[in-house]
Design an enzyme around this catalytic site. Structure first.
Site, PDB file in Angstrom:
ATOM      1  CB  CYS A 293      -0.945  -0.005   1.189  1.00  0.00           C
ATOM      2  SG  CYS A 293      -0.124  -0.052   2.808  1.00  0.00           S
ATOM      3  CG  HIS A 425      -4.452   0.723   4.120  1.00  0.00           C
ATOM      4  ND1 HIS A 425      -3.675  -0.059   3.287  1.00  0.00           N
ATOM      5  CD2 HIS A 425      -5.526   1.123   3.365  1.00  0.00           C
ATOM      6  CE1 HIS A 425      -4.259  -0.143   2.105  1.00  0.00           C
ATOM      7  NE2 HIS A 425      -5.370   0.570   2.121  1.00  0.00           N
ATOM      8  CG  ASN A 455      -8.080   1.220  -0.367  1.00  0.00           C
ATOM      9  OD1 ASN A 455      -6.862   1.136  -0.218  1.00  0.00           O
ATOM     10  ND2 ASN A 455      -8.921   0.525   0.375  1.00  0.00           N
TER      11      ASN A 455
END
Length: 492
Positions: A293, A425, A455
């Site tokens: 990520c 994240h 995302n």
């Protein structure tokens, strides 16, 4: 009607022949015979059609559940239609049994006394689990609680398939849509239990009337909460001692940067601004089975800077950072700042075409494959009270967020579920907005301010790959600790 017997008196009588002589009612009798004949003909044709269907159904069944774009078959419609009849249900069960059994065909059966699978998972009662091997005993061991929570199962048992056909059917569709492959039947049954529990939680949540968001099944359906967190929520942050760490050589001063890009007479609109509507956001990507990520967040914000400053769409390589960022840990997590540092030290980013993403497959750093490099000069840390200002005048922001496993099945709306205990994240803040919503507690419409976040779990997750989190008019409220770390890369 008269009845006559005809024979020759000179010959031995061998056979009598019947002759009907019609009188006044012969016409109606003939019509009756003709009706009987028609009925018999139709019946024969019907029987022939049934025989034809019987001998051709196997061939038709082979293509019934294909996912070819050429035949335009809607699986959901077909399966739902089949569920309306007992024969349709039995057909689905037969297809499911074929699918499940195929997992054992390429693997030898375990011998008697093989290690028993205890299935130590949530919802399994050890006293009910008699330690029966799923391979050596393919009967029984199937229970469903009153709340439809599957405690343990045996997908080889027809009774279980029939009793839990809806959930098994959804699992079958899930396997097809996500191209899921499991090495063994035991693994498949384990994943089915996890899928069933996730599906149950989704259904329970969507029945709530006081939640602002909805959940939906997706590719994470066969992952337990622990597995999801370990695979996707592994961002590394500097923690509470961030301000005590030595300054990074490539980090610029915020006040100097904002003066350069914000016009002196500019008036900030704190209600709404969405970079997706202004050509400042590139398509959503999917990090797949890799904890990268940090790479997608940093690379995505660089892509946005090129789109805003250069007025051109560029897609850069996350795989280059996964392979070559010496300050990060590839698929096992990393830091946003280290990604920017290494991006500069490596001489820039390769294009996505030159250095394509391969997820968790092992790769050796190979910068020679790049035909051209796209670099940044520095990056700037965004103060906690300047998010909307920085977003509007500088561009999308790479941020950290404290996500929970509830994020996995977010489908849409304003997320008001549980958050993680700490930032874990990395995502991209691309905009903010406001919507009037009805407050059931006060009984009136109220203004609801939110951040728009991009995302890296694919466009089939959330609202096309995005999630909305609550904030306030000034942008000070940070749901799920968004922006504990927040940075914008700079091209100049």
């Amino acid at each position: 009607m008269e009845y006559h017997m005809e024979y020759s008196p000179n010959e031995v009588i061998k056979q009598e022949r019947e002759v009907f002589v019609g009188k006044e009612k012969s016409g109606s009798k003939f019509k009756r015979k003709r009706s009987i004949f028609i009925v018999l003909t139709v019946s024969i044709c019907f029987m022939f059609a049934l025989m034809l269907f019987y001998f051709t159904r196997n061939e038709n069944n082979k293509t019934l559940f294909t996912n070819s774009l050429s035949n335009n078959i809607n699986d959901d419609y077909i399966i739902n239609s089949l569920l309306k009849s007992e024969s349709g249900k039995k057909f689905i069960v037969s297809k499911l049994e074929e699918l499940i059994s195929s997992y054992d065909k390429e693997k030898k059966m375990r011998t008697t006394g093989a290690e028993e699978n205890n299935m130590n998972m949530n919802g399994i009662d050890d006293k009910d689990n008699k330690s029966v091997s799923f391979v050596n005993k393919k009967n029984g061991n199937l229970k469903v609680n009153n709340n439809n929570q599957v405690s343990y199962s045996n997908l080889f048992d027809t009774k279980f398939l029939m009793d839990n056909l809806e959930t098994v059917n959804l699992f079958y569709i899930f396997l097809k849509e996500n191209n899921k492959k499991y090495e063994t039947s035991e693994e498949m049954q384990k994943r089915f239990i996890i899928f069933s529990e996730n599906y149950r939680k989704i259904e329970l949540h969507n029945k709530k009337t006081n939640s602002l968001y909805k959940r939906g099944m997706n590719k994470f359906g066969d992952l337990s909460p622990e597995e999801f967190r370990s695979k996707y929520l592994n961002l590394k942050t500097h923690g509470p001692f961030k301000t005590l760490s030595p300054p990074v050589s490539y980090e610029a001063n915020y006040e100097d940067v904002i003066k350069k890009y914000k016009p002196a007479d500019a008036k900030l609109d704190r209600i709404a601004y969405d970079w997706r509507l202004h050509g400042g956001v590139t398509p959503v990507k999917d990090q797949a089975l890799c904890g990268s990520c940090w790479a997608f967040s940093s690379v995505g914000s660089v892509e946005s800077q090129y789109a805003i400053r250069k007025k051109a769409l560029f897609l850069f390589s996350e795989q280059e950072l996964v392979d070559c960022s010496v300050k990060n840990n590839g698929c096992y997590g990393g830091y946003i700042t280290n990604a920017f540092d290494d991006m500069i030290d490596l001489g820039g980013l390769c294009s996505q075409d030159d250095y394509p993403y391969v997820s968790n497959l092992p790769e050796t750093c190979n910068l020679k494959r790049c035909n051209e490099r796209y670099t940044i000069k520095s990056y700037v840390s965004i103060p906690d009270d300047k998010f909307k200002e920085a977003l509007r005048y500088l561009g999308p922001i790479s941020i950290s967020i404290a996500a929970s496993d509830d994020f996995a099945f977010y489908r849409g709306g304003f997320y008001d579920g549980e958050c993680g205990a700490a930032p874990n994240h990395a995502v991209i803040l691309v905009g903010y907005g406001m919507k009037d919503i009805y407050n059931e507690d006060t009984g009136r419409m109220e203004k609801f301010y939110y951040y728009i976040i991009k995302n890296s779990w694919g466009s089939d997750w959330g609202e096309g790959g995005y999630i909305n989190l609550e904030t306030d008019e000034n942008g000070y409220k940070k749901t799920c600790s968004i922006g504990t770390e927040a940075y914008v890369p700079l091209l100049e």
